[in-house]
Design a protein around this motif. Sequence first.
Motif, PDB file in Angstrom:
ATOM      1  N   PHE A  73       0.832  -1.200   0.000  1.00 58.45           N
ATOM      2  CA  PHE A  73       0.000   0.000   0.000  1.00 58.45           C
ATOM      3  C   PHE A  73       0.868   1.252   0.000  1.00 58.45           C
ATOM      4  O   PHE A  73       1.839   1.345   0.726  1.00 58.45           O
ATOM      5  CB  PHE A  73      -0.946   0.004   1.206  1.00 58.45           C
ATOM      6  N   LYS A  74       0.480   2.213  -0.824  1.00 51.78           N
ATOM      7  CA  LYS A  74       1.249   3.459  -0.958  1.00 51.78           C
ATOM      8  C   LYS A  74       1.054   4.381   0.237  1.00 51.78           C
ATOM      9  O   LYS A  74       1.873   5.249   0.488  1.00 51.78           O
ATOM     10  CB  LYS A  74       0.849   4.193  -2.240  1.00 51.78           C
ATOM     11  N   LYS A  75      -0.074   4.219   0.954  1.00 47.61           N
ATOM     12  CA  LYS A  75      -0.350   5.063   2.111  1.00 47.61           C
ATOM     13  C   LYS A  75      -1.070   4.227   3.163  1.00 47.61           C
ATOM     14  O   LYS A  75      -1.570   3.143   2.871  1.00 47.61           O
ATOM     15  CB  LYS A  75      -1.187   6.271   1.697  1.00 47.61           C
ATOM     16  N   PRO A  76      -1.137   4.711   4.404  1.00 40.31           N
ATOM     17  CA  PRO A  76      -1.834   3.975   5.463  1.00 40.31           C
ATOM     18  C   PRO A  76      -3.316   3.815   5.132  1.00 40.31           C
ATOM     19  O   PRO A  76      -3.919   4.690   4.511  1.00 40.31           O
ATOM     20  CB  PRO A  76      -1.653   4.858   6.698  1.00 40.31           C
ATOM     21  N   ILE A  77      -3.909   2.690   5.564  1.00 37.53           N
ATOM     22  CA  ILE A  77      -5.300   2.380   5.241  1.00 37.53           C
ATOM     23  C   ILE A  77      -6.109   2.062   6.493  1.00 37.53           C
ATOM     24  O   ILE A  77      -5.552   1.780   7.551  1.00 37.53           O
ATOM     25  CB  ILE A  77      -5.394   1.156   4.291  1.00 37.53           C
ATOM     26  N   TYR A  78      -7.407   2.120   6.342  1.00 37.55           N
ATOM     27  CA  TYR A  78      -8.346   1.561   7.305  1.00 37.55           C
ATOM     28  C   TYR A  78      -8.660   0.174   6.779  1.00 37.55           C
ATOM     29  O   TYR A  78      -9.101   0.033   5.639  1.00 37.55           O
ATOM     30  CB  TYR A  78      -9.628   2.394   7.377  1.00 37.55           C
ATOM     31  N   LEU A  79      -8.444  -0.849   7.571  1.00 37.14           N
ATOM     32  CA  LEU A  79      -8.635  -2.231   7.143  1.00 37.14           C
ATOM     33  C   LEU A  79      -9.878  -2.807   7.809  1.00 37.14           C
ATOM     34  O   LEU A  79      -9.957  -2.890   9.042  1.00 37.14           O
ATOM     35  CB  LEU A  79      -7.408  -3.072   7.500  1.00 37.14           C
ATOM     36  N   ILE A  80     -10.868  -3.174   6.994  1.00 39.22           N
ATOM     37  CA  ILE A  80     -12.110  -3.760   7.490  1.00 39.22           C
ATOM     38  C   ILE A  80     -12.143  -5.220   7.075  1.00 39.22           C
ATOM     39  O   ILE A  80     -12.125  -5.535   5.890  1.00 39.22           O
ATOM     40  CB  ILE A  80     -13.336  -3.020   6.926  1.00 39.22           C
ATOM     41  N   ASN A  81     -12.184  -6.098   8.061  1.00 41.36           N
ATOM     42  CA  ASN A  81     -12.164  -7.535   7.810  1.00 41.36           C
ATOM     43  C   ASN A  81     -13.585  -8.088   7.916  1.00 41.36           C
ATOM     44  O   ASN A  81     -14.109  -8.291   8.998  1.00 41.36           O
ATOM     45  CB  ASN A  81     -11.238  -8.220   8.820  1.00 41.36           C
ATOM     46  N   ASN A  82     -14.223  -8.335   6.766  1.00 42.79           N
ATOM     47  CA  ASN A  82     -15.565  -8.913   6.708  1.00 42.79           C
ATOM     48  C   ASN A  82     -15.504 -10.406   6.426  1.00 42.79           C
ATOM     49  O   ASN A  82     -16.470 -10.991   5.946  1.00 42.79           O
ATOM     50  CB  ASN A  82     -16.374  -8.237   5.593  1.00 42.79           C
ATOM     51  N   VAL A  83     -14.382 -11.023   6.728  1.00 45.29           N
ATOM     52  CA  VAL A  83     -14.111 -12.398   6.348  1.00 45.29           C
ATOM     53  C   VAL A  83     -14.225 -13.322   7.545  1.00 45.29           C
ATOM     54  O   VAL A  83     -13.799 -12.979   8.645  1.00 45.29           O
ATOM     55  CB  VAL A  83     -12.678 -12.498   5.762  1.00 45.29           C
ATOM     56  N   ARG A  84     -14.785 -14.482   7.316  1.00 46.68           N
ATOM     57  CA  ARG A  84     -14.742 -15.533   8.331  1.00 46.68           C
ATOM     58  C   ARG A  84     -13.538 -16.403   8.016  1.00 46.68           C
ATOM     59  O   ARG A  84     -13.355 -16.815   6.883  1.00 46.68           O
ATOM     60  CB  ARG A  84     -16.010 -16.392   8.273  1.00 46.68           C
ATOM     61  N   GLY A  85     -12.730 -16.684   8.998  1.00 48.91           N
ATOM     62  CA  GLY A  85     -11.586 -17.541   8.752  1.00 48.91           C
ATOM     63  C   GLY A  85     -10.272 -16.812   8.860  1.00 48.91           C
ATOM     64  O   GLY A  85     -10.199 -15.665   9.278  1.00 48.91           O
ATOM     65  N   ARG A 102       2.271   2.060  10.526  1.00 51.56           N
ATOM     66  CA  ARG A 102       2.685   2.791   9.320  1.00 51.56           C
ATOM     67  C   ARG A 102       1.782   2.474   8.134  1.00 51.56           C
ATOM     68  O   ARG A 102       1.712   3.235   7.189  1.00 51.56           O
ATOM     69  CB  ARG A 102       4.121   2.436   8.960  1.00 51.56           C
ATOM     70  N   LYS A 103       1.120   1.324   8.161  1.00 46.46           N
ATOM     71  CA  LYS A 103       0.283   0.886   7.053  1.00 46.46           C
ATOM     72  C   LYS A 103      -1.198   0.767   7.405  1.00 46.46           C
ATOM     73  O   LYS A 103      -2.039   0.909   6.535  1.00 46.46           O
ATOM     74  CB  LYS A 103       0.783  -0.463   6.515  1.00 46.46           C
ATOM     75  N   VAL A 104      -1.528   0.471   8.669  1.00 50.96           N
ATOM     76  CA  VAL A 104      -2.920   0.271   9.058  1.00 50.96           C
ATOM     77  C   VAL A 104      -3.276   1.292  10.150  1.00 50.96           C
ATOM     78  O   VAL A 104      -2.782   1.204  11.265  1.00 50.96           O
ATOM     79  CB  VAL A 104      -3.155  -1.165   9.586  1.00 50.96           C
ATOM     80  N   LEU A 105      -4.127   2.243   9.795  1.00 50.60           N
ATOM     81  CA  LEU A 105      -4.552   3.246  10.765  1.00 50.60           C
ATOM     82  C   LEU A 105      -5.533   2.653  11.770  1.00 50.60           C
ATOM     83  O   LEU A 105      -5.464   2.934  12.960  1.00 50.60           O
ATOM     84  CB  LEU A 105      -5.196   4.433  10.047  1.00 50.60           C
ATOM     85  N   VAL A 106      -6.477   1.856  11.258  1.00 52.40           N
ATOM     86  CA  VAL A 106      -7.501   1.225  12.089  1.00 52.40           C
ATOM     87  C   VAL A 106      -7.776  -0.151  11.511  1.00 52.40           C
ATOM     88  O   VAL A 106      -7.847  -0.327  10.298  1.00 52.40           O
ATOM     89  CB  VAL A 106      -8.811   2.051  12.092  1.00 52.40           C
ATOM     90  N   TYR A 107      -7.936  -1.135  12.398  1.00 50.01           N
ATOM     91  CA  TYR A 107      -8.301  -2.493  11.974  1.00 50.01           C
ATOM     92  C   TYR A 107      -9.635  -2.846  12.612  1.00 50.01           C
ATOM     93  O   TYR A 107      -9.781  -2.809  13.828  1.00 50.01           O
ATOM     94  CB  TYR A 107      -7.237  -3.514  12.410  1.00 50.01           C
ATOM     95  N   LEU A 108     -10.634  -3.129  11.776  1.00 55.91           N
ATOM     96  CA  LEU A 108     -11.970  -3.473  12.261  1.00 55.91           C
ATOM     97  C   LEU A 108     -12.307  -4.891  11.847  1.00 55.91           C
ATOM     98  O   LEU A 108     -12.063  -5.290  10.721  1.00 55.91           O
ATOM     99  CB  LEU A 108     -13.016  -2.527  11.661  1.00 55.91           C
ATOM    100  N   ILE A 109     -12.911  -5.615  12.774  1.00 56.87           N
ATOM    101  CA  ILE A 109     -13.349  -6.987  12.479  1.00 56.87           C
ATOM    102  C   ILE A 109     -14.861  -6.989  12.410  1.00 56.87           C
ATOM    103  O   ILE A 109     -15.534  -6.453  13.225  1.00 56.87           O
ATOM    104  CB  ILE A 109     -12.871  -7.974  13.562  1.00 56.87           C
TER     105      ILE A 109
END
Length: 109
Positions: A73-85, A102-109
């Motif tokens: 990723f070229k810039k930091p992201i918000y990562l939303i995990n809608n995945v089972r597994g 540096r890459k993930v600003l927020v991680y949501l499950i």
Amino acid sequence: MRSIRYGNTDITCLSIKGLDRKVIAYDKFDSQDEFCEGRIMEDLFEQCDIMSLHVPQAEKTMLMVNDEFLNKFKKPIYLINNVRGKVVRIAYLVKNPVLVRRKVLVYLI
């Protein structure tokens, strides 16, 4: 918003479009409609602000989100995990908070 595996996520993309945001997606089946532009994976790495994952757990997606994936990723992201597994290597996110920030600003499950 950028999405991996667009499939049946029309309602998500419609709600994001309602916020006057551009929605692009990568799907190996090349899904595209009036809510979302289909793109190649490299476009997501370059343009992404919010990454929403919608992939099934399979051999190719197992632990797909790891340090190599995040470093593309070229810039930091918000990562939303809608995945089972086990698609996201959560242990990596927990054990490497400085690198991940540096890459993930927020991680949501």
